[in-house]
Design a protein around this motif. Sequence first.
Motif, short mmCIF file in Angstrom:
data_model
loop_
_atom_site.label_atom_id
_atom_site.label_comp_id
_atom_site.label_asym_id
_atom_site.label_seq_id
_atom_site.Cartn_x
_atom_site.Cartn_y
_atom_site.Cartn_z
N GLU A 125 0.83 -1.20 0.00
CA GLU A 125 0.00 0.00 0.00
C GLU A 125 0.86 1.25 0.00
N MET A 126 0.44 2.24 -0.78
CA MET A 126 1.15 3.51 -0.88
C MET A 126 1.14 4.25 0.45
N VAL A 127 2.22 4.99 0.71
CA VAL A 127 2.33 5.80 1.91
C VAL A 127 2.59 7.24 1.52
N ASN A 128 2.19 8.17 2.40
CA ASN A 128 2.34 9.59 2.10
C ASN A 128 3.79 10.04 2.06
N GLU A 129 4.69 9.30 2.69
CA GLU A 129 6.09 9.70 2.76
C GLU A 129 6.87 9.29 1.53
N THR A 146 -5.19 2.73 -1.79
CA THR A 146 -6.49 2.30 -1.27
C THR A 146 -7.20 3.36 -0.45
N ASN A 147 -6.52 4.44 -0.12
CA ASN A 147 -7.11 5.47 0.74
C ASN A 147 -7.73 6.58 -0.11
N ASP A 148 -9.07 6.67 -0.10
CA ASP A 148 -9.75 7.70 -0.90
C ASP A 148 -9.36 9.10 -0.47
N ASN A 149 -9.24 9.33 0.83
CA ASN A 149 -9.03 10.67 1.35
C ASN A 149 -7.65 11.24 1.01
N SER A 150 -6.65 10.37 0.94
CA SER A 150 -5.29 10.85 0.72
C SER A 150 -4.79 10.58 -0.69
N SER A 151 -5.65 10.10 -1.59
CA SER A 151 -5.20 9.70 -2.93
C SER A 151 -4.60 10.86 -3.70
N GLU A 152 -5.19 12.05 -3.59
CA GLU A 152 -4.67 13.21 -4.32
C GLU A 152 -3.32 13.64 -3.77
N ASN A 153 -3.15 13.60 -2.44
CA ASN A 153 -1.85 13.94 -1.85
C ASN A 153 -0.79 12.94 -2.25
N ILE A 154 -1.18 11.67 -2.32
CA ILE A 154 -0.24 10.63 -2.73
C ILE A 154 0.21 10.86 -4.16
N VAL A 164 -3.27 12.55 -14.05
CA VAL A 164 -2.69 13.06 -15.29
C VAL A 164 -1.55 14.03 -14.99
N GLU A 165 -1.75 14.92 -14.02
CA GLU A 165 -0.70 15.88 -13.66
C GLU A 165 0.54 15.16 -13.15
N CYS A 166 0.34 14.11 -12.38
CA CYS A 166 1.47 13.33 -11.86
C CYS A 166 2.24 12.67 -13.00
N LEU A 167 1.53 12.03 -13.93
CA LEU A 167 2.20 11.34 -15.04
C LEU A 167 2.99 12.31 -15.91
#
Length: 430
Positions: free
Chosen positions: A158-162, A177-185, A215-218
């Motif tokens: 699972e992805m982590v914020n760090e 898997t975390n909806d709330n932090s997906s954009e920050n990730i 898209v911005e991330c890619l």
Amino acid sequence: MMLDLICSISIEENFVTTLNYVHHISASQRVRRLSIQSNKVDHATLGADVSMRQVRSVVVFANQVNVLPALPSFRVLRVLELECNKNSPDCCRLIRKSGSFQYLILTLYGFKEIPEEMGNLRFLQVLWVKNFGGNSFISSPSTVFQFLTDLKFLKIPEMVNEIGSLTCLEELDVHVTNDNSSENIMEELGRLTELRVLSIWFRIKRNKRWEKSVVECLCKLTKLRSLQMGWFDYKLNLDGWATPRHLHRFDTRLSWCLSKLPAWMEHSSLLVNLSFISIWLTKLQQEDLENLGRLPALRILHLVAPHQRPGFVFGACSFPSLVDCRLERLTAEPLAFPVVFQEGSMPRLERLEFEVHVWETREIASGCGGLEFGLGNLPSLQHVVVSLEAKGASKEEVTEVEAALEHATEIHPNHPTLDLHLYGVLDGSR
């Protein structure tokens, strides 16, 4: 017999030392790579006088191996693969005392989070964490990745914020898997500008802001060579992605469908290295197929698309480098997915796999060169795999299509192998 031969040569060349209920280590043996394959291995099996100072690699196949407490004495150990049980402290103790690992594969049983002790492995370059038992996704303490600045390969459940601090990372395989932090990730992921290979799976709810952040991330990952993405229960639009020139693999096959063929695939002159495409589309037009056919380096194509009438035509000079083509249909509706290969198309194609509906294909193919679909126009063909949907067709109609395909391969100069798969229920009334 082959396994015994490999093990024998390995022992003679001192390539790998295997420990199980049969093999032991002699005091004079110089051990460099150690494979522990039984939970019955203990200190007595190792030998009291055996020096482990030369061991550089240890692979442990048995859970809760008794020898684990002795591993920190391996002073030059660089590669370690082992299993850790939540009820055994040996694993965490080992990691805490050994800070020189460069390559670690860790299989966790019953853990709710990645052991915090992994944050001590400051020289780690490769980390692969597997989790079994309970929830397949486990959290990571905020301190785990804080000091792993040399990490180049990371595969975690699972992805982590760090994640944004791992600026040397070149290959990443992870789930979100975390909806709330997906954009920050996704914002943090965009900082990993050295990424060459990205495999990312989204198990979150779709929203426009998240799609924009993807898209911005890619667009920031300008060195990306391979992208494998997965998402579920919704469509995704990647038109806004400015793909890198050196992208060679684009794979979304195991996800839910793309809303359409991405607009950037129309610019074949900019995609000179794209050699692997695997996509699932909600809609495919003939012009989309023509755009794909102009990609100069495309060697492997796996296309899942809905049925169209009167089918698709692979025109002359299309797909000049393709060697493997797999065409699948989107639904199980009784519609045809006929394909026709014109002379000059796919000059290097060696393997072809496609699906047809027997009943309607007979009608459509009769006006498009016959039931063999123009297989004779593929000069390099070696293997053909055809799935025949028999629903609504009679036994005689199925036999006719099978005979036509068999004849097409028999008269082909290469005599390619033909693998036919019949599914669906024949119509007894026809």
